[in-house]
Design an enzyme around this catalytic site. Structure first.
Site, PDB file in Angstrom:
ATOM      1  N   ASP A 183      -9.014  11.526   7.208  1.00 23.23           N
ATOM      2  CA  ASP A 183      -7.902  11.442   8.163  1.00 23.23           C
ATOM      3  C   ASP A 183      -7.358  10.012   8.113  1.00 23.23           C
ATOM      4  O   ASP A 183      -7.689   9.261   7.196  1.00 23.23           O
ATOM      5  CB  ASP A 183      -8.314  11.893   9.570  1.00 23.23           C
ATOM      6  CG  ASP A 183      -9.311  10.936  10.222  1.00 23.23           C
ATOM      7  OD1 ASP A 183      -9.600   9.864   9.632  1.00 23.23           O
ATOM      8  OD2 ASP A 183      -9.798  11.250  11.324  1.00 23.23           O
ATOM      9  N   ARG A 213       0.843  -1.202   0.000  1.00 22.58           N
ATOM     10  CA  ARG A 213       0.000   0.000   0.000  1.00 22.58           C
ATOM     11  C   ARG A 213       0.882   1.257   0.000  1.00 22.58           C
ATOM     12  O   ARG A 213       0.567   2.250  -0.641  1.00 22.58           O
ATOM     13  CB  ARG A 213      -0.901  -0.023   1.238  1.00 22.58           C
ATOM     14  CG  ARG A 213      -1.923   1.099   1.306  1.00 22.58           C
ATOM     15  CD  ARG A 213      -2.758   1.006   2.575  1.00 22.58           C
ATOM     16  NE  ARG A 213      -3.415  -0.272   2.705  1.00 22.58           N
ATOM     17  CZ  ARG A 213      -4.527  -0.619   2.063  1.00 22.58           C
ATOM     18  NH1 ARG A 213      -5.129   0.240   1.276  1.00 22.58           N
ATOM     19  NH2 ARG A 213      -5.048  -1.814   2.221  1.00 22.58           N
ATOM     20  N   GLY A 223      -7.999   7.490   9.974  1.00 21.59           N
ATOM     21  CA  GLY A 223      -8.909   6.432  10.382  1.00 21.59           C
ATOM     22  C   GLY A 223      -9.756   5.994   9.195  1.00 21.59           C
ATOM     23  O   GLY A 223      -9.608   6.498   8.077  1.00 21.59           O
ATOM     24  N   SER A 228     -22.673  11.206   3.611  1.00 26.09           N
ATOM     25  CA  SER A 228     -21.782  12.152   4.294  1.00 26.09           C
ATOM     26  C   SER A 228     -20.649  12.558   3.365  1.00 26.09           C
ATOM     27  O   SER A 228     -20.229  11.785   2.504  1.00 26.09           O
ATOM     28  CB  SER A 228     -21.166  11.520   5.548  1.00 26.09           C
ATOM     29  OG  SER A 228     -22.147  11.020   6.426  1.00 26.09           O
ATOM     30  N   ARG A 252     -10.240   2.066  -1.750  1.00 21.95           N
ATOM     31  CA  ARG A 252      -8.954   1.731  -1.141  1.00 21.95           C
ATOM     32  C   ARG A 252      -8.714   2.661   0.024  1.00 21.95           C
ATOM     33  O   ARG A 252      -9.059   3.851  -0.068  1.00 21.95           O
ATOM     34  CB  ARG A 252      -7.790   1.975  -2.116  1.00 21.95           C
ATOM     35  CG  ARG A 252      -7.795   1.139  -3.324  1.00 21.95           C
ATOM     36  CD  ARG A 252      -7.177  -0.207  -3.065  1.00 21.95           C
ATOM     37  NE  ARG A 252      -7.368  -1.044  -4.247  1.00 21.95           N
ATOM     38  CZ  ARG A 252      -7.412  -2.358  -4.218  1.00 21.95           C
ATOM     39  NH1 ARG A 252      -7.286  -2.995  -3.090  1.00 21.95           N
ATOM     40  NH2 ARG A 252      -7.594  -3.044  -5.323  1.00 21.95           N
ATOM     41  N   ASN A 274     -13.828  13.003   1.121  1.00 17.59           N
ATOM     42  CA  ASN A 274     -14.371  11.707   0.726  1.00 17.59           C
ATOM     43  C   ASN A 274     -15.889  11.739   0.811  1.00 17.59           C
ATOM     44  O   ASN A 274     -16.448  12.343   1.734  1.00 17.59           O
ATOM     45  CB  ASN A 274     -13.826  10.628   1.689  1.00 17.59           C
ATOM     46  CG  ASN A 274     -14.268   9.222   1.321  1.00 17.59           C
ATOM     47  OD1 ASN A 274     -14.428   8.899   0.146  1.00 17.59           O
ATOM     48  ND2 ASN A 274     -14.462   8.389   2.326  1.00 17.59           N
ATOM     49  N   THR A 275     -16.537  11.090  -0.148  1.00 18.82           N
ATOM     50  CA  THR A 275     -17.981  10.900  -0.041  1.00 18.82           C
ATOM     51  C   THR A 275     -18.237   9.503   0.510  1.00 18.82           C
ATOM     52  O   THR A 275     -17.502   8.560   0.202  1.00 18.82           O
ATOM     53  CB  THR A 275     -18.684  11.027  -1.407  1.00 18.82           C
ATOM     54  OG1 THR A 275     -18.246   9.960  -2.253  1.00 18.82           O
ATOM     55  CG2 THR A 275     -18.384  12.351  -2.065  1.00 18.82           C
ATOM     56  N   HIS A 276     -19.284   9.380   1.317  1.00 20.30           N
ATOM     57  CA  HIS A 276     -19.543   8.081   1.946  1.00 20.30           C
ATOM     58  C   HIS A 276     -21.059   7.847   2.009  1.00 20.30           C
ATOM     59  O   HIS A 276     -21.804   8.745   2.423  1.00 20.30           O
ATOM     60  CB  HIS A 276     -18.946   8.061   3.354  1.00 20.30           C
ATOM     61  CG  HIS A 276     -19.066   6.724   4.014  1.00 20.30           C
ATOM     62  ND1 HIS A 276     -18.268   5.648   3.662  1.00 20.30           N
ATOM     63  CD2 HIS A 276     -19.898   6.269   4.978  1.00 20.30           C
ATOM     64  CE1 HIS A 276     -18.606   4.605   4.382  1.00 20.30           C
ATOM     65  NE2 HIS A 276     -19.592   4.948   5.186  1.00 20.30           N
ATOM     66  N   ASP A 310     -13.005   6.425   7.695  1.00 22.14           N
ATOM     67  CA  ASP A 310     -14.194   7.284   7.673  1.00 22.14           C
ATOM     68  C   ASP A 310     -14.437   7.987   9.011  1.00 22.14           C
ATOM     69  O   ASP A 310     -15.589   8.132   9.447  1.00 22.14           O
ATOM     70  CB  ASP A 310     -15.429   6.474   7.238  1.00 22.14           C
ATOM     71  CG  ASP A 310     -15.256   5.877   5.856  1.00 22.14           C
ATOM     72  OD1 ASP A 310     -14.706   6.573   4.977  1.00 22.14           O
ATOM     73  OD2 ASP A 310     -15.644   4.718   5.644  1.00 22.14           O
TER      74      ASP A 310
HETATM   75  C1  GAR Z   1     -20.498   6.013  -3.672  1.00 24.52           C
HETATM   76  O1  GAR Z   1     -21.696   5.723  -3.009  1.00 24.52           O
HETATM   77  C2  GAR Z   1     -19.412   6.322  -2.671  1.00 24.52           C
HETATM   78  O2  GAR Z   1     -19.854   7.020  -1.573  1.00 24.52           O
HETATM   79  C3  GAR Z   1     -18.988   4.945  -2.271  1.00 24.52           C
HETATM   80  O3  GAR Z   1     -18.912   4.265  -3.494  1.00 24.52           O
HETATM   81  C4  GAR Z   1     -19.933   4.769  -4.354  1.00 24.52           C
HETATM   82  C5  GAR Z   1     -19.324   5.087  -5.695  1.00 24.52           C
HETATM   83  O4  GAR Z   1     -20.299   5.297  -6.661  1.00 24.52           O
HETATM   84  N1  GAR Z   1     -17.766   4.982  -1.567  1.00 24.52           N
HETATM   85  C6  GAR Z   1     -17.543   4.239  -0.490  1.00 24.52           C
HETATM   86  O5  GAR Z   1     -18.316   3.421  -0.052  1.00 24.52           O
HETATM   87  C7  GAR Z   1     -16.190   4.476   0.155  1.00 24.52           C
HETATM   88  N2  GAR Z   1     -16.161   3.892   1.454  1.00 24.52           N
HETATM   89  P1  GAR Z   1     -19.935   5.877  -8.086  1.00 24.52           P
HETATM   90  O6  GAR Z   1     -18.687   5.149  -8.562  1.00 24.52           O
HETATM   91  O7  GAR Z   1     -21.116   5.562  -8.936  1.00 24.52           O
HETATM   92  O8  GAR Z   1     -19.726   7.357  -7.912  1.00 24.52           O
END
Ligand code: GAR
Length: 210
Positions: free
Chosen positions: A140, A64, A142, A135, A90, A106-108, A144
């Site tokens: 950071d 990594r 951690g 969210s 990742r 980051n989007t979650h 999420d």
């Molecule tokens: C999104 O919902 C994003 O938040 C999630 O993957 C999806 C990507 O969708 N990410 C995670 O879960 C990260 N922990 P997309 O490729 O269609 O934008």
């Protein structure tokens, strides 16, 4: 004009929404590069908008850390003001986080701190909750755990499965992401300020009893 690099792993539907928003000349940010850890379908959206792409294939690195070094080198080529993880599946190594913090967001697909990790939608369904959410956070070291910049609840409806629930969460994620990027670009949202933990002094004053 805020310059943005976006990192993806999958279909890139949130990336596409950001590209659409940024195509409006009134939007105060531009996507200047899109990177991925694998041959992601979402590269097609970047190509459709004429945005350069770069691939740092995770499987081809010994560790990594080594992958992160190449990711850092690729990002340095573009030197964006902001890096958006939009479905990058990742964990980004600490050296990359430390190099970019707090300009790494980051989007979650959950209402953090509920359901962190790579299977947030599945975990919410398995827990039987009646609402989950979306969210946008500062990354950071951690999983999420970074400061929350924006979030919104999404109800879990009877009959929801993984796909149906995730497809209802994603439009909320897109709206939050575009709004966060706009506010950062406008100077309405300061990532340095947003990343400062509440001081022990101020929390003491909140809890203090006369
Ligand atoms: C999104 O919902 C994003 O938040 C999630 O993957 C999806 C990507 O969708 N990410 C995670 O879960 C990260 N922990 P997309 O490729 O269609 O934008």
């Amino acid at each position: 004009m805020l310059t943005v690099a976006v990192l993806i792993s999958g279909t890139g539907s949130n990336l596409r929404a950001l590209l659409e928003a940024a195509a409006d000349p009134r939007f105060p940010a531009r996507v200047i590069a899109v990177g991925a850890d694998r041959e992601a379908d979402g590269f097609a959206h970047a190509e459709a908008y004429g945005i350069p792409t770069f691939l740092v294939p995770y499987e081809q690195f010994d560790s990594r850390v080594a992958w992160g070094e190449e990711l850092t080198a690729q990002l340095a080529v573009w030197s964006p003001d902001l890096v958006v993880l939009s479905g990058l599946m990742r964990l980004v190594p600490p050296a990359v986080v430390d190099a970019w913090a707090p300009r790494l967001i980051n989007t979650h697909p959950a209402y953090l701190p509920e359901f962190p990790g790579a299977h947030a939608v599945r975990d919410a369904l398995a827990a039987g909750v009646t609402s989950t959410g979306a969210s946008v956070i500062v990354v950071d070291n951690g999983v999420d755990t970074g400061p929350i910049l924006a979030q919104e609840r999404v109800p879990v409806l009877p009959g929801d499965d993984l796909h149906r629930l995730h497809e209802r969460i994603k439009p909320v994620e897109r709206r939050l992401l575009i709004d966060v990027v706009r506010r950062i670009a406008n100077g309405e949202l300061d990532l340095v300020v947003a990343s400062v933990p509440p001081s022990s002094e101020s929390s003491a004053s909140i809890t203090e009893t006369p």
